[in-house]
Write a protein that holds these residues in place. Structure first.
Motif: not given
Length: 143
Positions: A29-36, A40-42, A103-108
């Protein structure tokens, strides 16, 4: 702490296995960064929290008998501090893990995760390490 060699070996094996299981369960789950893909990450976060909870419980409750068996009150207090500080540092990891789900996204999100893990590492490696050194020195002086 006052553990027999057998107890020490048993705890090392069970806690080591729990830590490995926690990493294996959470890392995908650590490699899943997309909000959509937050669900899966949860899922991976929840799976990793099971062995994590066991480890935290063992540090705070399961080892309390061994900690309380320490005869020197000063050293016993320092051991308890090390246990609590370890749990505090460990509790930062699940919080950092959920940054992308907040809700933090992208490079942030990548920067936030790295800062969060750096703070955790400073607590766990520097603060706990210094406290363990202090415990060792204190015990050595009393021998």
């Amino acid at each position: 702490m006052k553990l027999t060699p057998e107890e020490s070996q048993s705890k090392s094996i069970t806690l080591g296995a729990a830590a490995a299981l926690m990493i294996l369960a959470g890392y995908p789950g650590e490699i899943v960064l997309d909000a959509d893909q937050a669900s899966t990450r949860w899922m991976f976060w929840g799976a990793a929290m099971l062995p994590f909870s066991y480890i935290v419980y063992t540090l705070l409750v399961g080892l309390s008998g061994a900690t309380n068996a320490e005869e020197d009150a000063e050293i016993r207090g320092k051991i308890k501090q090390a246990q609590v500080l370890t749990v505090i540092s460990w509790c930062t990891y699940p919080v950092v893990y959920i940054f992308p789900m907040m809700g933090i996204t992208g490079s942030n999100v990548v920067v936030a995760i790295q800062i969060g893990y750096s703070v955790s590492d400073i607590i766990s490696k520097c603060a706990v390490g210094l406290l363990i050194t202090d415990i060792t020195v204190s015990k050595s002086r009393k021998m």
